[in-house]
Every structure is written in structure tokens, then in C-alpha cells.
Design a protein around this motif. Sequence first.
Motif: not given
Lengths: 236, 238
Positions: A7-14
Motif C-alpha cells: 500500500t502507498g506505493s506511489n512514492k517514498g518507501l512504498g
Amino acid sequence: MPTILVTGSNKGLGLAFAQGYTAEGWKVIATCRTPGAADELNALAAANDSVEVHGLDVDDFGAIEILGKQLSGTPIDLLLNNAGFKGPAPQGFGQVDYEGWAGVFHTNVLAVMKMTETFADHVALSDKKLIVNVSSGLSSVANKNGPGRGPFGELYLYRTSKSALNMLTKCLSFDLIDRGIAVVGIGPGWVRTALGGPTAKFSPEESIANCIPLIEKFGPDDAGKLYLYDGSEIPW
Amino acid sequence: MPTLLMTGANRGLGLGMTGLFADAGWTIHACCRKPDAADELKAIADKGDVHIHALDVGDFAAIESLAAELKGTAIDVLFNNAGIMNATQKSFDPTDTSDAFGNLDFDGWMQILRINVMAPARMTECFVGHVAASDRKTICNMSSIMGSIGGNDSGSWYAYRTSKAALNMVTRSLAADLKDQDITVVSLHPGWVRTSMGGPSAALSPEESVSGLFEVVSGIKPENSGELICWDGGTLPW
């Protein structure tokens, strides 16, 4: 080919996890709130048939249920509950934004529970049977290096949410171990993301280069534990 | 004599502690949602220096109003006791599945976090000046061993356990933030007590828990700040 849902895979760690597991040869089910604006994730999916992108706001529990049904019967080896945020600033004593705090609890704790309730069946169908919750070194209640005084200030909203998440990880580990599922927490380190800020120690790529081999070693004996990226245990 | 402000003072441990502190001659500001229905609290107030205030700790504007009303009053011990185990505030029910995997009541969970975590933070933000003006400068948050992650060896009770773990982080953060004002902040574990929350099969009578907590609170020292202390005086793990 193992499968990860992150989840939350559009930026940063994801995003770094989605890229990293793609490079490892995994099938990647990558979710984010606004796929239309997720240029880097879309580029990853365009270049790799093993990557599929789904729109998901983890705060929308109805949407979680719909995605769970849509993916019914799909084994998920690793459910990586990565989506989370720091919350509104400032969040020191005397400055607490209570509506903002509720929002942080909802995303960082309750949504992880809803994802886990919804996808536990998918994980149980898989070989690896892992659920990993992204926590933080700042979650440590026991931290002797000055509770309440992290590198960004007092951070009541963020810290309490991650302490609560650690308790959730521990509780889930008891309920799911009978199905062979290990639920484990990780602290990815201080990373240059929207959350960690530009002066943080690691790039997302450096952090996941530590986290992916760490997660690879996780098994039932690790259920209910919380590990820092270097493999050391973070005290509760 | 010192002054105590107790939330959730109408029943259970809050009522018991209010009675003991009143007997010891303390001045008490006893808060509860419905003073009109708080017959046992009113009986204590008839005999001691006890001032009853209507306060729903989930109503943060009401907390601000009470702090303004008590402006200039030194509060030696701010006791954030009010807490809930389930959103409907039913009595303890081991068959209740609203807090079990696969059946979580998420709205209830948010309400539990508001009452058990955010309200003690809001109380402390609003009353820190009153506490700083006192001699003992002590803030007690009613937590539980159920909030100890390391002490969790059985799971379940997701909403309650996560709320108390988060409350312990509030305690630790407040202990750090208020050290400069010489304020001591602790979390307390009352034991498993035969109250409406603990249920009839709990290990301790309210009297045993309350008398232990009275001793603990009376003896708190600055070096205890940031600890989770058991009703019997022991220190518990996070």
C-alpha cells in the motif's frame, strides 16, 4: 513467483518497495490513492508485466473490501502495510490538532487492521504467509534516548500511532499464527521521504536494500516482533 | 492539604480513589459525566472537601471551560482516570466480539482512542498550568498492563490494548516535555479489578486496588516520571 501487495506505493518507501520487489522477480500488486498521478509507479508497471496498479485509499474501508473481493483467490505471500503518514505539523505539547490525530490513528492503525482482516485469506493461500507492518524507531515507548524528543520534535500524533501499531502487530501475531501467518513490524530507518524530510540518513533505495533481505528471512519465529532495518530488535 | 482532580469519579476505581483521598483530607475536584446520577460520589462529597464537576472528557471544549473555571487553583495531582473498554460502555463481557479479529467495530475503536488517549492529552494541555502551580506537580494516567506490548502474551482486545499502548507513549512524551516544569507524569496499572470494566471474575477487589494505588500515588517521586507503575508499587515493562 511470489506475490506482494504493497500500500502507498506511489512514492517514498512504498514506491521503492514496489521497484525493489519487481527487481527481485516478484509479482507486485501496488496500491495508491491516485494512480492517475503516480507517474513513477505507472512507468514501473508499463515496463514490467509483473506489476499491477490498483487505486486504493486505505482510509476507505469499503474500497478495501472491494479490492479484497476483486483479488479473491489470489495468494499474497507478503502483505506490506506501508501506507502511513506523520500527520499535521506542529504536533508538540500545547499544539496538538485532535482531528488530525484521529486521522493519523485511522490511517496508521485502523486501516492496517482493515487491510489485514480483508487480506488474511489471501495471505493464508500463499507459500510465505507474511504480513509486515511498517512502523518506526520513533514508536518505541521504552526508547531511552529521550521519548518525546525525536529528530522532528515531540510528534505526539505520529509516535502514539506507531506505538498503537506495534500493539496491533503483537495482537495480530496471536490471532493469525494458527493459520501459519507471521505478522512482523519493521522500522525502515530515517529515510528521505515526505515523512522523513530531506536531511534524513537514507535514500528510500538504501532503506529497502536493507529491508528486503531482512523480510526475506522472516518466518513464524518472528511473529509479533519489531525489527529495525539492520535486523536488531527495537525495544517496545 | 493537597488537591486532586479526578476524572471518571462517579464509579469504579475513580470513585474508590476519590473516597480514599477525601478521607485523607485532600481537596478534590471530582469530574463525571452526570453528577445528578452520581449518588455514591455525592455521598462522599457530603463528608469531605469534594467539589463535583460535570465533565465528559470526550468534549474537549468542556475541558477548556473547566480549566478556565478553575483558573488559579493549584492541582497537586491531575488523575486522568476516565477510560472505556468498549464504545457502548457496557459492562465487561467475555463473549463480546466487537473487539475481535474479523469483526472489529472501527467507529468504536476511534471513540476508545478519543477517550483513552486524546482526552488525557487534552486534559494535560489544559491543566498543566494548574499542576505547575502546585507542590506535588504530579499527573497520573490510568493505563493498564493490557497496554504493555512486551507483556501481551495472549492478544485480543485490539481497541483497548492499542489505546493503552498509545496512552503509555503519551505518558512518556509528557514526562519528557514537562520535565522542565518539574512535573512528574506516570502511567498506572490498577490490576484486574472487579469493577464494571473488569467483570466479576477479576482477581482484585476494588478496595485492594484502590488502597494500593493510593499508596503509589502518595509516594510518587520525580525519578518515577515516565514509568508504568503497578498498583502494588512494582514497575511494569512497555
